[in-house]
Design a protein around this motif. Structure first.
Motif, PDB file in Angstrom:
ATOM      1  N   ARG A   1       8.885  -5.733   6.930  1.00  0.00           N
ATOM      2  CA  ARG A   1       7.800  -4.874   6.433  1.00  0.00           C
ATOM      3  C   ARG A   1       8.109  -3.447   6.881  1.00  0.00           C
ATOM      4  O   ARG A   1       8.269  -3.172   8.069  1.00  0.00           O
ATOM      5  N   LEU A   2       8.187  -2.549   5.926  1.00  0.00           N
ATOM      6  CA  LEU A   2       8.561  -1.170   6.204  1.00  0.00           C
ATOM      7  C   LEU A   2       7.367  -0.254   5.940  1.00  0.00           C
ATOM      8  O   LEU A   2       6.817  -0.246   4.831  1.00  0.00           O
TER       9      LEU A   2
ATOM     10  N   ALA B   1       0.867  -1.186   0.000  1.00  0.00           N
ATOM     11  CA  ALA B   1       0.000   0.000   0.000  1.00  0.00           C
ATOM     12  C   ALA B   1       0.900   1.232   0.000  1.00  0.00           C
ATOM     13  O   ALA B   1       2.132   1.112  -0.044  1.00  0.00           O
ATOM     14  N   THR B   2       0.305   2.414   0.060  1.00  0.00           N
ATOM     15  CA  THR B   2       1.104   3.638   0.088  1.00  0.00           C
ATOM     16  C   THR B   2       2.000   3.647   1.324  1.00  0.00           C
ATOM     17  O   THR B   2       1.515   3.419   2.450  1.00  0.00           O
ATOM     18  N   ASP B   3       3.284   3.872   1.115  1.00  0.00           N
ATOM     19  CA  ASP B   3       4.265   3.885   2.202  1.00  0.00           C
ATOM     20  C   ASP B   3       4.246   2.577   2.999  1.00  0.00           C
ATOM     21  O   ASP B   3       4.477   2.558   4.211  1.00  0.00           O
ATOM     22  N   ASP B   4       3.988   1.470   2.322  1.00  0.00           N
ATOM     23  CA  ASP B   4       3.945   0.147   2.962  1.00  0.00           C
ATOM     24  C   ASP B   4       4.608  -0.848   2.010  1.00  0.00           C
ATOM     25  O   ASP B   4       4.035  -1.205   0.977  1.00  0.00           O
TER      26      ASP B   4
ATOM     27  N   TRP C   1       9.909   6.076   9.235  1.00  0.00           N
ATOM     28  CA  TRP C   1       9.872   4.678   8.807  1.00  0.00           C
ATOM     29  C   TRP C   1      10.037   3.758  10.009  1.00  0.00           C
ATOM     30  O   TRP C   1      10.879   3.979  10.874  1.00  0.00           O
ATOM     31  N   ARG C   2       9.209   2.745  10.049  1.00  0.00           N
ATOM     32  CA  ARG C   2       9.360   1.668  11.033  1.00  0.00           C
ATOM     33  C   ARG C   2       9.440   0.346  10.288  1.00  0.00           C
ATOM     34  O   ARG C   2       8.772   0.155   9.274  1.00  0.00           O
ATOM     35  N   ALA C   3      10.273  -0.541  10.823  1.00  0.00           N
ATOM     36  CA  ALA C   3      10.446  -1.858  10.205  1.00  0.00           C
ATOM     37  C   ALA C   3      10.043  -2.934  11.190  1.00  0.00           C
ATOM     38  O   ALA C   3      10.378  -2.864  12.381  1.00  0.00           O
TER      39      ALA C   3
END
Length: 372
Positions: free
Chosen positions: A247-248, A182-185, A255-257
């Motif tokens: 998964r970022l 998805a957006t930013d995913d 940003w989180r991973a």
């Protein structure tokens, strides 16, 4: 005469090759008449053109120099024009003063042997052709498993490299993928299927497409790995797989991973101002255990942070003395190279190959993700 009834052809010739004795066995095999041969023709006259050349360049010189010639493969032209494959053993007899006196030759019918050799040659060619087709198929499959270039991800710098073991003919099971949910995913996965060849490539394709489908239905990497494990255990294969999945997501510019591992080396996280360290927790192999448990590790990524995923072809690369490349060498390379993701990836690949004198013993795959 006794030599007329032996189960092999028997010939006697003068030193210059004129036939002086021919047994009945040889006459029966070839259809020649004794009166047409004895005293009238030379042994070399019974050979086809190619055999005559070999006779003059190899057979006769060896006989003169060594006194014997053994298991010489020739063809004898029969009375009806057909060719009889034979093996020839000859001995040159000399007088007391060393003068050549007589050549005795035993001739063995090699028809069955020739047929067997031809069948073996044909079988070898079929096997080689089959192997070539299998290699081509596996390489074609692998080309669908390794994206040629990583996608452009806004806010991230992504680079990847893949190097097959040896000469690259036997395709292995290393794979990676970077795709958007998805957006930013985004999802980054890197894995290693046991073994090489077509079956490994087929399982690799199954793993990669399963991850893509499962990532749409499940947010947590551990759930994606659990789905992949179920699919592999239900598939008609006994090959297991390792994988690391990150998964970022970007929320409010950060940003989180979320990282989960299954029997795979833990990725390295290098902070913008710090030393690389493993991130995540080890999990079981995929496709092996009945109730595996996988776990997620959450990390926040700041600008300049770099996440490096790799297969065991990196850390288990062996030096000539048998020493492993190891985690410490990898961490040192990641710490030293703080440029673009492609520079870090290229540096890792170059250093691992250099450590193995340019000959990778196992497939190598590396994916580097840097936060801009």
């Amino acid at each position: 005469m006794l030599d007329d009834r032996v189960p092999c052809g028997y010939l006697s010739t003068t030193p210059d090759g004129v036939l002086v004795r021919v047994n009945a066995t040889f006459l029966a095999w070839t259809g020649h008449r004794r009166e047409d041969l004895v005293g009238r023709r030379r042994f070399v006259d019974l050979l086809p053109v190619g055999g005559r050349i070999y006779h003059e360049t190899h057979y006769a010189p060896a006989l003169r120099l060594q006194g014997t010639a053994r298991e010489i493969a020739l063809e004898v032209v029969c009375a009806d024009g057909r060719r009889l494959p034979v093996l020839v053993n000859s001995v040159l007899e000399r007088d007391a003063d060393g003068t050549p006196r007589l050549i005795r030759t035993a001739v063995f019918d090699a028809t069955e042997r020739r047929r067997y050799e031809q069948e073996m040659l044909a079988a070898t060619r079929r096997a080689e052709a089959s192997e070539a087709r299998a290699v081509e198929l596996a390489q074609t499959l692998q080309q669908t498993l390794i994206p040629p270039t990583p996608p452009q991800v806004p806010g991230l710098d992504v680079a990847a490299a893949y190097r097959p073991a040896g000469d690259g003919r036997h395709v292995g099971g290393d794979f990676y993928d970077v795709f958007q949910v998805a957006t930013d995913d985004w999802v980054v996965v890197l894995g290693d299927v046991q073994g090489k060849g077509v079956e490994a490539a087929v399982v690799t394709a199954l793993a990669r497409h399963t991850v893509r489908a499962a990532a749409v239905d499940h947010d947590a990497p551990r759930q994606v790995l659990h789905t992949l494990d179920q699919v592999l255990r239900g598939a008609a294969t006994d090959r297991f797989c390792t994988a690391v999945l990150a998964r970022l997501r970007r929320t409010d510019g950060t940003w989180r991973a979320s990282v989960a591992c299954a029997g795979h080396p833990l990725p390295l996280l290098r902070p913008s101002a710090g030393h690389p360290a493993p991130v995540g927790r080890h999990g079981p192999l995929l496709g092996v255990f009945p109730q595996p448990v996988f776990s997620d590790t959450e990390v926040t990524l700041a600008p300049g942070d770099t996440l490096v995923l790799f297969t065991d072809g990196v850390t288990e690369g062996r030096h000539r003395r048998g020493e492993l490349y190891g985690n410490d060498r990898l961490a040192a390379v990641v710490a030293e190279h703080r440029g673009p993701a492609a520079d870090v990836t290229d540096a890792i690949l170059a250093d691992v190959l250099r450590y193995q004198s340019g000959d990778a013993r196992d497939d190598i795959a590396v994916v580097t993700v840097a936060v801009l």
